[in-house]
Scaffold this active site. Structure first.
Site, PDB file in Angstrom:
ATOM      1  N   TYR A 279      -6.809  14.280  10.674  1.00  0.00           N
ATOM      2  CA  TYR A 279      -6.450  15.569  11.285  1.00  0.00           C
ATOM      3  C   TYR A 279      -7.412  15.885  12.419  1.00  0.00           C
ATOM      4  CZ  TYR A 279      -4.301  20.228  11.155  1.00  0.00           C
ATOM      5  OH  TYR A 279      -3.594  21.372  11.441  1.00  0.00           O
TER       6      TYR A 279
ATOM      7  N   TYR B 188       0.841  19.129  18.319  1.00  0.00           N
ATOM      8  CA  TYR B 188       0.232  19.828  17.187  1.00  0.00           C
ATOM      9  C   TYR B 188       1.339  20.346  16.301  1.00  0.00           C
ATOM     10  CZ  TYR B 188      -2.372  23.554  14.747  1.00  0.00           C
ATOM     11  OH  TYR B 188      -2.932  24.387  13.815  1.00  0.00           O
TER      12      TYR B 188
END
Ligand SMILES: [Zn+2]
Lengths: 340, 394
Positions: free
Chosen positions: B297, B347
């Site tokens: 991430y 994102y």
């Protein structure tokens, strides 16, 4: 005049000012005389119990020739009604207005330059005489002034002042109304604080959500104290506050006042986004207090290039506005580190 | 042993689907969710009326029942939401797999869709009045009045401490960004397709919150991503090769806060990811040497370094050495974020990274790592989080 010239600020302002003095449209004649029925509905809606609007006798007793209309009803007498307003709006939206008014032309010009948002700012009325039953008004609207570009809290824009002259059936002036709107360029969501010199009040900082568990901290700050929660059973300190002690599970707690001395444990210097209520670049630290707990706080009185992890700092309780005081930290002076 | 009902090794991701990733989708978040779910089901070769479970983020604005109605799914027997922002990503698959393994549902779709760029942007919405007084809002009382308001600022506070403890520099953070953008440059689905950057570009980009530059921060994206989870047996009958769920886990650390765990003894790590990592390796019986690539991430670059350490790919404070010389790029020992990550592709709150892991396992990724057997994926960092190991069906 060419379009190229038109795009300079001076030329644009000249085009706006050319509207000053232009009638908005033909005069509006009131559809109804000043009448008791409309007055009755108005005062009932407003909750105005003054008898001079309904009772002939009371009006005379107060020096009026008879029942008078509430002064603030002025504009109501010349309003064209909901249906006509909606039809006019629709026609404008469809571009099918037969005769564009000076307003239509002015707003088209402002829209084209990006001043697409509108807010009414103020309205002033001057009354020459009270309106009595039977008066029939005519209103003539004139664009009185278009301001130069102004910086406002909402965004950059132009104030447009419209003057309405109200006359009676004999052509005598009975009232004047000035109505001001701001046509502005909307700001982006995360806008910078308004620059110095604008008259908008400084925006306030975000408010803390004060639960029963944490309110004591902010109340203490208002009294000039940096408080740390302490377990009343085992004596361990904790921050941020919690309803129970993670060491002994006790729900009993009190507070101790910190010496306010500590060291920078970590820090940031914030540049973007620039939120109203703060000055940028904005230094913020995690400070480790000498009592052992840590706290997030703004740094003050410091060169942002000189902040280092481990540097000694001391608290200053800063009233950032009338009802919020925050602990902030400044470099510890020699007196602070030595004498105390 | 009681493992016969475990989800690990008995469930699989059998379909993936997404909308385009953009800066202004021009349509509702619900429509993005429905499009993504429909695309994932089409990829899986499963009809919407066979879906009996849905799982998404607490933060998602698209109710399961709306998605179900829009696609004519009929009745649902499982629906679940996971909290803590991007930390929910892998946990949606985790919960879906548990539901399938326990017989609670047969086909569960996990989804996330938002207009995060053109609609509500994270880090905005500050108001001049107190938020409702509850514990979740009170947690921000220590930060927001001081101006510590954005995810970038919360991470920057960790990053400074991490630099102090490990000796890592802004250039080391920049190497993550360079790797992501290199991978995005060859991924046509990536926003930054064809736009690689250099370390000099990273260093020259403006400060957002020191020590973070603009190019340390992920994009803001409009889009939707969905994943279909079912039993491995069912997946074997479907058109796509199954991405077997070898392990999945959630983790919250000791003295956990939401993005601001500044009060632990050690502020230089991500212990919550350590909690996830220990479970992933323990459940799968695998170790760091057994995964051929990882999707870590990357909303902000510094936490990629912390994750390499917490997951055991290198020792504490050694990530700056591990990622030197392109080691996390294609051709390195551990290619990371082969789709371009959230800095390069988009994102999608981590969900697009899970889709990339599925493509690597299927062997269909645009930046395919040869010989892939297992891929590790992680979810949001700085928050209670989750992780997955997906593997080839053997
Ligand atoms: Zn105690």
């Amino acid at each position: 005049m060419t379009d190229t010239l038109d795009t300079t600020p001076d030329a644009f302002q000249a085009r706006l000012q050319a509207f000053e003095g232009r009638p908005v449209g033909p005069p509006t004649v009131a559809p109804d005389e000043v009448n008791q029925a409309m007055i009755r509905h108005w005062v009932e809606a407003m909750g105005d119990e003054n008898p001079v609007y309904l009772d002939e006798e009371a009006a005379r007793a107060n020096g009026f020739p008879g029942v008078v209309a509430p002064a603030t009803m002025l504009q109501a007498w010349v309003m064209r009604g909901l249906r006509a307003s909606l039809e006019a709006d629709r026609a404008r939206a469809e571009g099918s207005t037969a005769d564009p008014t000076a307003y239509d032309e002015l707003f088209l010009l402002l829209d084209g330059a990006g001043f697409t948002s509108v807010v009414a700012t103020n309205c002033d009325q001057d009354y020459r005489r009270p309106l009595v039953l039977g008066d029939r008004l005519t209103a003539t609207a004139v664009i009185e002034a278009v301001s130069a570009q102004k910086q406002t809290g909402l965004g950059d824009g132009h104030f447009v002042t419209t003057r309405l002259d109200f006359t009676d059936a004999a052509g005598a002036e009975v009232a004047t109304m000035r109505f001001r709107i701001l046509r502005f360029k909307p700001k982006p969501v995360t806008a910078e604080a308004p620059p110095a010199g604008t008259d908008a009040p400084r925006p306030r900082r975000p408010r803390p959500a004060l639960t029963e568990d944490i309110a004591f901290f902010f109340e203490g700050a208002k009294e000039g104290k940096l408080l740390i929660q302490r377990c009343a059973s085992c004596g361990k300190l904790r921050h941020p506050p919690l309803p129970a002690c993670p060491h002994c599970r006790s729900f009993d707690w009190d507070t101790v006042e910190s010496t306010g001395r500590g060291t920078v444990f970590s820090f940031v210097v914030t540049h973007y986004p620039q939120v109203p209520g703060f000055d940028y670049p904005l230094p913020i630290a995690v400070v480790e207090l000498e009592e052992g707990t840590r706290i997030v706080a703004g740094l003050t009185g410091i060169d942002v290039g000189a902040i280092e992890i481990g540097m000694a700092v001391e608290v200053e309780l800063v009233a950032v506005d009338e009802d919020l005081t925050l602990p902030m930290f400044r470099p510890a002076g020699p007196a602070a580190t030595g004498a105390r | 042993m009681g493992f016969e009902r475990s989800f690990a090794g008995t469930t699989a991701i059998c379909g993936i689907g997404a909308t385009e990733f953009s800066k202004a989708s021009g349509r509702s978040e619900l429509r993005l969710a429905v499009e993504a779910v429909a695309a994932a089901l089409a990829d899986a070769g499963i009809e919407p009326d066979e879906v009996d479970g849905l799982c998404t983020f607490s933060q998602d604005t698209n109710p399961e029942i709306d998605v179900a109605r829009a696609l004519g799914m009929g009745e649902l027997s499982f629906f679940s939401r996971i909290h803590y922002g991007g930390g929910a990503a892998c946990a949606t698959v985790h919960q879906a797999a548990m539901a399938v393994a326990t017989g609670t549902a047969e086909v569960v779709v996990c989804y996330r869709a938002f207009n995060e760029r053109s609609g509500y942007r994270f880090g905005t919405g500050v108001q001049d009045r107190p938020p409702v007084a509850n514990a979740e809002n009170a947690a921000m009382a220590w930060n927001s009045p001081h101006g510590l308001l954005t995810p970038a600022s919360w991470v920057a506070m960790f990053a400074r401490r991490y630099m102090h403890l490990s000796g890592a520099t802004s250039e080391d953070f920049g190497r993550v960004s360079v790797a992501d953008r290199r991978h995005a440059a060859t991924n046509p689905a990536a926003w930054f397709y064809g736009q690689p950057i250099t370390l000099e570009d990273h260093q020259a980009s403006r400060w957002i919150v020191e020590p973070l530059h603009l190019l340390d921060c992920c994009q803001e994206t409009d889009g939707g991503q969905a994943l279909v989870v079912t039993s491995l047996d069912r997946a074997r009958s479907l058109p796509r090769p199954p991405a077997v769920i070898r392990a999945a886990a959630q983790g919250a650390g000791n003295q956990q806060h939401m993005m601001t765990s500044y009060y632990r003894d050690d502020m230089g790590g991500l212990p919550e990811m350590g909690v996830v990592g220990r479970q992933l390796w323990g459940t799968s019986g695998l170790g760091p040497a057994d995964v051929q690539s990882a999707v870590l991430y990357d909303h902000f670059t510094p936490f990629v370094l912390c994750q390499l350490e917490e997951l055991g790919f290198c020792g504490r404070g050694e990530a700056k050495d591990f990622l030197a010389d392109g080691n996390i790029e294609i051709g390195g020992t551990l290619p990371v974020n082969t789709h371009g990550g959230q800095l390069g592709e988009g994102y999608l709150h981590g969900m697009n990274g899970i889709a990339e892991a599925v493509r690597q396992v299927r062997g269909t990724a645009v930046n395919q790592v040869p010989g892939t057997e297992h891929v590790l994926v992680t979810a949001g960092t700085g928050v209670p989080t989750s992780g997955l190991i997906l593997g080839v069906d053997r």
